[in-house]
Design a protein around this motif. Sequence first.
Motif, PDB file in Angstrom:
ATOM      1  N   GLN A  72      12.391  34.390 -35.944  1.00 52.67           N
ATOM      2  CA  GLN A  72      11.557  34.864 -37.041  1.00 52.67           C
ATOM      3  C   GLN A  72      11.113  36.301 -36.762  1.00 52.67           C
ATOM      4  N   PRO A  73      10.945  37.112 -37.816  1.00 51.70           N
ATOM      5  CA  PRO A  73      10.362  38.446 -37.598  1.00 51.70           C
ATOM      6  C   PRO A  73       8.977  38.290 -36.958  1.00 51.70           C
ATOM      7  N   ARG A  74       8.602  39.250 -36.155  1.00 56.93           N
ATOM      8  CA  ARG A  74       7.345  39.159 -35.393  1.00 56.93           C
ATOM      9  C   ARG A  74       6.120  38.918 -36.273  1.00 56.93           C
ATOM     10  N   ASP A  75       6.099  39.464 -37.479  1.00 56.77           N
ATOM     11  CA  ASP A  75       4.917  39.309 -38.331  1.00 56.77           C
ATOM     12  C   ASP A  75       5.015  38.114 -39.277  1.00 56.77           C
ATOM     13  N   ALA A  76       6.091  37.320 -39.170  1.00 60.29           N
ATOM     14  CA  ALA A  76       6.266  36.156 -40.041  1.00 60.29           C
ATOM     15  C   ALA A  76       5.360  35.013 -39.590  1.00 60.29           C
ATOM     16  N   THR A 122       3.400  29.044 -33.667  1.00 58.81           N
ATOM     17  CA  THR A 122       3.932  30.223 -32.981  1.00 58.81           C
ATOM     18  C   THR A 122       4.428  29.828 -31.591  1.00 58.81           C
ATOM     19  N   LEU A 123       5.325  30.639 -31.061  1.00 56.26           N
ATOM     20  CA  LEU A 123       5.771  30.431 -29.686  1.00 56.26           C
ATOM     21  C   LEU A 123       4.715  30.957 -28.724  1.00 56.26           C
TER      22      LEU A 123
END
Length: 181
Positions: A72-76, A122-123
């Motif tokens: 995923q994009p970082r800000d997603a 989130t991871l």
Amino acid sequence: MSPSKSKHKSVRQEYEAEVAAYVEAGGNEQVQRVITAVQGLTRKLSQWYAVSLSEVGLTSGEWSVLSNLALQPRDATTTPSQLAEAVSVAPSSMTHRLDKMAERGLVDRNPDPSNRTRVLVTLTAAGWETFRQVIRESDLLESDVLSRLSGPQREQLATLLEKAIAGLDDLAASRDQAATP
């Protein structure tokens, strides 16, 4: 015992038998050689990946969550429902999977600050490190698989497969256009 007298067919022998059967059934030999090779590589690599994942304590289902989040994009933002849809499991199965992954410190689940009824997944740092470890280990295996190809041959193969993938996009677009009234 010689390879030809072995009880198990080699990967190459399995491939050749599949292609021959598809051609005998009316398939185009060139098409069947390509598609059968891609499917065979996918099948055999999946078996290797399953072993590699178990060595780091992951199931293939947990890997699908981990990799989906990592890609995923970082800000997603990602909800459990979105993850369930992305990896084609029931939301209840995703909840159970996320519970186990959160217990192991691979993911965090927090309320969405803009909608307190939603949960965002989130991871964690440990999740990212596990993702990196699996990628590094699979890269070694994949490099071994491609070791018979030179650098330019690998580039050519990648380019050709990318063109085939673009063909899938073209087919999907045509199908979508045909379905639109």
